[in-house]
Structures are given as C-alpha cells and as structure tokens.
Design an enzyme around this catalytic site. Structure first.
Site, short mmCIF file in Angstrom:
data_model
loop_
_atom_site.label_atom_id
_atom_site.label_comp_id
_atom_site.label_asym_id
_atom_site.label_seq_id
_atom_site.Cartn_x
_atom_site.Cartn_y
_atom_site.Cartn_z
N THR A 15 -9.23 -0.31 0.72
CA THR A 15 -9.51 -1.24 -0.12
C THR A 15 -8.64 -2.35 -0.50
O THR A 15 -8.99 -3.74 -1.12
CB THR A 15 -10.10 -0.53 -1.23
OG1 THR A 15 -8.78 0.03 -2.35
CG2 THR A 15 -10.89 -0.08 -1.72
N LYS A 32 1.15 -1.39 0.01
CA LYS A 32 -0.20 0.13 -0.19
C LYS A 32 0.92 1.50 0.22
O LYS A 32 1.87 0.91 0.19
CB LYS A 32 -1.03 0.23 1.24
CG LYS A 32 -0.19 -0.36 2.21
CD LYS A 32 -1.21 -0.68 4.03
CE LYS A 32 -2.13 -1.75 3.82
NZ LYS A 32 -3.60 -1.24 3.45
N ARG A 33 0.45 2.44 0.12
CA ARG A 33 1.14 3.86 0.01
C ARG A 33 1.64 3.92 1.15
O ARG A 33 1.37 3.69 2.04
CB ARG A 33 -0.60 4.66 -0.34
CG ARG A 33 -0.01 5.39 -1.20
CD ARG A 33 1.30 5.31 -2.52
NE ARG A 33 1.89 6.71 -2.26
CZ ARG A 33 1.43 8.03 -3.04
NH1 ARG A 33 0.91 7.35 -3.77
NH2 ARG A 33 1.96 8.90 -2.47
C1 LIG Z 1 -6.09 -1.54 -4.07
C2 LIG Z 1 -4.54 -0.61 -3.76
C3 LIG Z 1 -4.69 0.67 -3.11
C4 LIG Z 1 -5.51 0.95 -2.71
O1 LIG Z 1 -4.75 -0.08 -0.94
P1 LIG Z 1 -5.40 0.25 0.78
O2 LIG Z 1 -4.14 -1.58 1.03
O3 LIG Z 1 -6.32 -0.13 0.76
O4 LIG Z 1 -4.39 1.59 1.03
C5 LIG Z 1 -3.36 1.44 -3.03
N1 LIG Z 1 -2.65 1.40 -4.60
C6 LIG Z 1 -3.34 -0.04 -5.41
C7 LIG Z 1 -2.52 -0.02 -6.79
C8 LIG Z 1 -4.09 -0.54 -5.55
O5 LIG Z 1 -4.16 -1.83 -6.03
#
Ligand SMILES: *Cc1c(COP(=O)(O)O)cnc(C)c1O
Length: 814
Positions: free
Chosen positions: A662, A554-555
């Site tokens: 998500t 994730k970020r």
């Molecule tokens: C789903 C997704 C995110 C969101 O991830 P989180 O764990 O909810 O922060 C961010 N970047 C990409 C490329 C994703 O597919």
C-alpha cells in the site's frame, strides 16, 4: 427559528472562534485541572482533543441509534493490528473544523501545528496489514456503513526504533504516557474469557468447558470519524483485567508480590504487540492474545445481535465478520462453541451460520507467515475448541474424499491438522473452511493463492477465493499529508475527489499544461524542502531539494529487497568516483523501516545501509551527487512527512512475494514515479497510470518460479555482472566497515550461495533502469507530466473503492 432549537442543536452548530476557545479553556480547567498559565503543550493537546471529542459524541450516538433503528447489517472487522497513527488532524479534517480550531487556539496563543506534532502515534500494528485496517475503518465511516473494528489495546505498541552506531535499538513505545483523551472505557461491556481446564459432559451429555483460568476483557472505545462527519463508527479495543485484582489472603500473609501475580498475569495479555511482520511469532502468549480478543469480540457481537434481533439464527443477515489474516481465525471455532454450547444449536446449523457470517482475508503466501500451532499447546489452552476443530475437520475431510477419493495428498493438504512431524493446527485452513469468502489483496496475489498455497482448498471450495485489491484513504494520504498538492488539485478540478477519488482523472487534462506542471513541480519542491530541513535537523545530513529524492520506506525484510537498493547505491557510488566527469543526476537515497527484533539479517541490512551512508556522505569525491539517509523510527507520521516529498518510489520486491503493498499507492497518489517489479498491486498501478509513467524491471513471478525450478545459480549471475561483483567485493572486504571488516562476510557469502530472493538475478535490470530514470529526471517537464498522470490515475486505489467491493461482494451490504 432559533427559539425552537434545543441546547444540543445549538452546540452542534459551527461556533464562533471565541466560543470554541472558551470550550477549550473549560476543558483545560474542569477536565484536566489546569489554568492557562500552568498549561503545558500536552495539556493543550488534551483539552483540544476533549473539545473536539465532544463534537463527535452526538454524531457517534446518532450513528449507533440509526443503525439500530434501521436494523441495518453491520460489519465487524477483526484485526490484531490497527496502525492508526495520530488522530487529531484526521478528526478535525473530516469534521471540517480545522480552520475553526486553528483560529480558536491561535486566539489563546497556542499553535495547532505544535500541539498536533506532540500527539503520539497510536502504533498498534506492524506495517501494511495494520495500516490497511486503519484505512478501512476510515472508509467505512466515510461511506456511511455501520461498522465496528475489534482489536487489542496494547499498552506498548510497535517499538520505537533508535539507530545507535548504525544498529537498530528497540525501545518500548509508550503512547499512553499522557493518557489517551480519545478513548472511552466501557466498564459495562466486559466478558469472561477462559483458558485451559477441561471439557466435561453434563447430565444431558452436552459438552461443558470448565476453564482452568479466566480473565476479563473490558472494552475501550475510540470514535472513528468519516469524511464530512456524517458517520462516526467505533473502534473497540480490549483490555485484559484479572477477576480478582488482588489476593487479600496472600497480601495479609505478607506476600505482597504473590498477591498481585494474578493481576500481572492477566494484564500481561494485552501488554505488548508482537513486532513480527510477515512471520508467525509462534509464542503461547500470541495464541492467548488471539483467542482473548476473538472470544471477547464474538461474545460482544452475539450479545448485540440477540439484544436487537432476538434470534441467533438470523446472525448472517445482520452481521458480517471479516478476519484480517489468520490472527483471529480461532474465531471460527469460538463461534461454533458459542452457538453450540451457549446458544444450544446443533452442529450442522451452527456450521451453516458460521460459514455464512465469516469472510477471511489472506495477506501473504510466505511459508514463515502461515500460522500453525502445535496441537498439544492448542489442546492445553483450548480443549473445547480442539474437540470442535476435530469435528469440523471430520466433515471437511469427508467432503475432500468425496471429491478426490484416492488422492491422499489432496486430503492431507486440506486437513485442518498438519500431520507431518509434531501435529499442528493450520489456522489458514480453519479460516478457509469456516468462511464463505476468502480474498486476496491484489490480482496477482489472488491468482497465486489459487495456484499455490490454496490450490487444493480451492478445488474443494471453488468460487470462495476472490480478489479485493487493497486501497488507501485519500483523506489521510493526500488531503492531510499533502495540503499543498490538495489545494492545487482543488483549484484545478474542485474538491469532489476527496469523496470520489476516481474524479482525480480530471487532472489528466492538465498533465501537459506547462503552467500547471510548474505549479505541480513547485509543490513537490516545497515538500522536499520540508523533508530536507528534517534531514538536516535530525540527522545532520545536508541535501539539495533539487536532487532526486529516491525513497524506500517500509518494513525491512529480505523479500522487499532493500539490499538490492543498497547494492545499486554502492555501484552508483563506484561509478561516480570512476567517472566524475559524466552528467550524473544528483540523488538522495532515503531509507526507513523497522526490522523484527529477532530477524538478524534484517537488522544487518539496516546496519549496512547506515555504514554505506556514513562513507558516501563523507566522501568529497561525490559531494552532493549522492547522499544516503536512513531515517529512524518509521511510523505513520513519518510516512506522512516523507511520501509527499518523494520523486521516486522503490517497490522492488521479488515478484510473487509482495501480496499487494500500500506504500506503493501512497507514493503514486502523491506524484512520485515508481520503480518496481511486476509484483502485488504494482501491476494494477501500471495498468492504470500507463506503461510510460512507471519504470518496471526484472523477472515476473512466473520467471522467478521457473528460475528456481531450473536451479538458480547466484554465483553465475554475480560473476556475469561486473558492477554487482565489484559492489559485493567492496562490502565483503570491509570498505564500509573499517572497524569490523568481517561484518558482512556471511551476508555476501549467502548471496553467492543461496540468494533466495534473487537479488543478483534482477540486479542488472534494476541498475539499467535506474540509469534510464536519471535521464528522464533531467527533463523536468517530462518528469512532471508523468507525475501528474500518476496522481490523476491513482483514484481507483482509494480504500473507498476497496470497501465498496467488500460490502457488495462479501458482506452483502450494498
Ligand atoms: C503504508 C505503510 C506501510 C506499508 O508499506 P508497504 O510499502 O506497502 O510495505 C507500513 N508502515 C507504515 C507506517 C505505513 O504507513
């Protein structure tokens, strides 16, 4: 029968592989200008896309025609980000022509998998917010709802991340290098967008804005294919062009660079995506981008409405406009300007139409993410909008004073203008006041909206705030990224779950079936072998597919607490070295994620993960018991590779700070178990998969707030936890940075003295839970049973369900 069919109908029917192959060859020859011998993989990709695109066009036109004919209400999703990733597999799969195209290419000695992998990711977004917009577009088309996405066609999307000596290096992303065969330029759909200048009153004393500068917004359309190919919607992205591409007077006078200055200035508007996630960029160019795409989109929406319905006053019956966060919030003022100055409505009527048309989605309560613009800048760029915001504010404040006559703090909190310090325009307040619906993205987040940041606005406008828990499309995040699991599910319960994800609950019946468990585990292992191979090939790290794949992707942000995970990794490393004789569960800790370019601490955390990985991976004392991998350049395609291979999903944000998440949904859908805090959608995931099938630890949002209020002492928390204290001592003294032992001094110091995200407070609970997880993982049947329960109960998190709720409760469409 066949005599009555026109050429169009025949072309639409499924073709024999040889015909499709001929079409691909034709596209290669006549549209790309290459023959089979000269074609390179990118040419094959383009020829395949063009051939598939031809199939889409008829359905696309039919979708548009039907929407016009039925006079149906349309939804317009305004978003500064669309993180769509690759499109070919999505289109082939949703059209149901994957195998046909594979066979056609194969007859030409071309491997679909190879050309699929060279398609660049359309990375027009930072993270979750942009990916949500992409999942929503897919669900809208799959649910046969007429919809347009509106955004910006950035020439350079999210930067490419390289890791050099453990540090993040940002490289420009060049997704358009080989052109983009998916898109259509619509030169006829072009609008002027103005900036600056002044407002004058004409003879009738009506305000007239004379911008000092104008650019042209030109539409570029991409088709969005729904599941089953029923409907094709449009993603319309704007490109900025100069009105006068070249100043010939300057050019002829020999000033060849100055002659192009206007063109460069205009085009710079849509050049780059701001790589800031969960924080406001605060730059003038960003405000220009926001207004540019808002204005072009609204002009386009109003033009279409007038064309088909004739009367601007019926707009709310025929159009619902959703603002994805405050990035398009200036649309509220732009709508008022267009209705009043261009369509000659009175202020009151214009305001009613505006509020009835707009809905606003809030994505974060982090103060640094709440957009506000210095009034002076706003007024210089948008003088007419500033006037209108004052007029709106006068009405809003009057209403506020009526509700709480003697409460100045209440009125000040509601004001669209922040009067503290330099005066600023509050975009969230503008969006809130200008929308009939304001939604949060998970139950806890919506609750916190009411209790904290939006408490006063909620008092003034009760019933506006509502919840729409986020979702993900099961087509991309199960069917396409995990074909092995999809086949297994299909064998067990049929394939209705792809259109109706709630049907996945039929899998619950198989959770304790030993034969099914074995197949489920075999799928997971197979996916792990693939990822293991990727780790070996790209990073040179050898991993055991039978180890637990423990993933946090994730970020990189302090609130997401990658640091908590790294600290636990160091503590585990220390424990394994101290007690090598114990029955350790082998783990592979996998990290990936980008840090905003200007976010120093996040970049330092990336370096720390890499430093820790280097030392641990080289230590024979731990061997294959613990491996750490930081995979560079996290994006949608990488997520599609990693998610199906995860055993454990790390969702460990400080409670109250992750609005939804998500990523958590993608993992659980693919049979990973979650270790997580009671934050965002984790809470609703627990409610559905059951307490026994998720690992919850740590403080709740209420406990975090109470702890902060009573005066949190991180040093005391650290000193009470010997394993944490040891890990911090190691990091602080340079054990993982022998080349620069002071590298993490400030990081460790900040943990002792501030620790805003309460890493220390949650460390022990986290660490204990991880050791409990080790034990469960050793019982593979028990683990797999829990994993099946996760997949079976994640159907509710389909973005189809989310979109149905928006359509019913906010957009008035179903
Ligand atoms: C789903 C997704 C995110 C969101 O991830 P989180 O764990 O909810 O922060 C961010 N970047 C990409 C490329 C994703 O597919």
């Amino acid at each position: 029968m066949s005599v009555s069919k026109g050429p169009l109908e025949i072309a639409l029917e499924a073709e024999a592989p040889i015909d499709l192959a001929d079409r691909i060859i034709d596209a290669l020859r006549y549209r790309i200008g290459k023959d089979r011998q000269a074609a390179r993989p990118h040419d094959w990709l383009a020829a395949t896309v063009l051939t598939v695109r031809d199939r889409v066009i008829d359905k696309w036109m039919a979708s548009t025609r039907n929407a016009h004919a039925s006079g149906a209400k349309r939804v317009y999703y305004l978003s500064l980000e669309f993180l769509i990733g690759r499109l070919l597999r999505d289109a082939l799969s949703n059209l149901g022509v994957m195998e046909e195209v594979r066979a056609a290419l194969s007859s030409l000695d071309v491997d679909l998998e190879i050309i699929r992998e060279i398609e660049p990711d359309a990375a027009l977004g930072n993270g979750g917010l942009g990916r949500l917009a992409a999942c929503f577009m897919e669900s809208l088309a799959s649910l046969d709802l007429p919809a347009y996405g509106y955004g910006i066609r950035y020439v350079n999307g999210m930067f490419r991340q390289r890791i050099d000596d453990g540090w993040q290096v940002e490289l420009p992303e060049t997704w358009l290098e080989y052109g983009n065969p998916w898109e259509f330029e619509r030169r006829e759909s072009a609008y002027h967008v103005g900036f600056g200048g002044e407002v004058i009153a004409d003879e009738a004393a009506l305000a007239k804005w004379v911008p000092g500068e104008q650019v042209i917004a030109m539409a570029v359309d991409t088709p969005v294919v729904g599941y089953g190919g029923k409907r094709v919607n449009t993603l319309r992205l704007w490109n900025a062009h100069a009105i006068d591409p070249i100043r010939l007077d300057a050019f002829n006078a020999g000033d060849h660079i100055g002659a192009l200055a206007g063109k460069n200035r205009a085009e710079s508007l849509t050049r780059v995506l701001y790589p800031a996630d969960s924080s406001s960029a605060g730059q003038e160019l960003r405000l220009r981008q926001e207004y540019f795409f808002s204005s072009a989109s609204l002009q386009d929406i109003l033009r279409r409405h007038i064309q088909y319905f004739g009367d601007i006053r019926t707009l709310p019956d025929k159009a619902a406009i959703q603002l994805n966060d405050t990035h398009p919030a200036v649309s509220v003022a732009e709508m008022m300007r267009l209705l009043i100055d261009v369509h000659n409505l009175g202020f009151e009527e214009a305001w009613k139409i505006t509020v009835a048309t707009f809905g606003y989605t809030n994505h974060t309560l982090l103060p640094e993410a709440l957009e506000s613009w210095p009034l002076a800048l706003f007024e210089r760029l948008l003088p007419r909008h500033t006037q209108l915001i004052y007029a709106i504010n006068a009405n809003v404040l009057k209403a506020a004073r009526k509700v709480r006559p003697d409460d100045d703090a209440f009125v000040a909190a509601i004001s669209l203008i922040d009067e503290r310090g330099d005066r600023r325009v509050r975009m969230a307040n503008l969006a809130f006041a200008g929308s009939h619906s304001v939604n949060g993205v998970a139950a806890l987040h919506t609750q916190l909206m009411k209790e904290t940041v939006f408490a006063d606005l909620n008092t003034l406008y009760p019933n506006r705030i509502n919840n729409k828990t986020n979702g993900i499309t099961p087509r991309r995040w199960l069917q396409q990224c995990n074909p092995r699991l999809t086949s297994l599910i299909r064998e067990a319960i049929g394939d209705s779950f792809l259109a109706r994800a709630e049907n996945l609950t039929d899998l619950d019946a198989f959770a304790s079936d030993a034969a099914f468990q074995e197949k489920f585990a075999a799928v997971k292992r197979h996916n792990k072998v693939d990822l293991s191979e990727y780790l070996r090939r790209t990073l040179g790290i050898k991993t055991d597919p039978d180890a637990m794949f423990d993933v946090q992707i994730k970020r990189i942000h302090e609130y997401k607490r990658q640091l908590l995970n790294i600290l636990e990794t160091v503590a585990l490393y220390n424990q394994i070295r101290l007690h090598p004789e114990r029955d350790w569960t082998p783990r592979v800790k996998i990290f990936a994620g980008k840090a905003a370019s200007s976010y120093h601490r996040a970049k330092q955390i990336i370096k720390l993960a890499n430093d820790v990985a280097r030392r641990i991976n080289a230590d024979p004392a731990v061997g294959s018991l613990l491996k750490v991998a930081f995979i560079p350049n996290y994006n949608v395609s990488l997520a599609e590779l990693i998610v199906p291979a995860a055993d454990l999903s790390e969702q460990i944000s400080t409670a109250g700070l992750e609005a939804s998440g998500t990523g958590n949904m993608k993992f659980a859908l693919n049979g990973a178990l979650t270790i997580g805090t009671l934050d965002g959608a984790n809470i609703e995931i627990r409610d559905r998969v059951g307490d026994d099938n998720i690992f919850i630890f740590g403080m709740t949002a209420d406990q975090v707030a109470a702890r902060r209020a009573e005066g949190y002492d991180p040093a005391a928390a650290i000193n009470a936890s010997p394993e944490l204290a040891q890990a911090l001592a190691n990091i602080g003294s340079g054990v993982f940075a022998p080349d620069d032992p002071a590298r993490y001094t400030d990081l460790v110091h900040d943990l002792f003295h501030s620790d805003w995200f309460m890493v220390a407070a949650d460390f022990d609970a986290y660490e204990r839970t991880q050791r409990r997880i080790d034990k469960v993982f050793q019982h593979s049947a028990i683990w797999t049973e829990k994993a099946v329960h996760n997949t079976a109960n994640m159907g509710w998190f389909s973005s189809d369900r989310t979109i149905q709720q928006y359509a019913a409760d906010i957009w008035g469409m179903i």
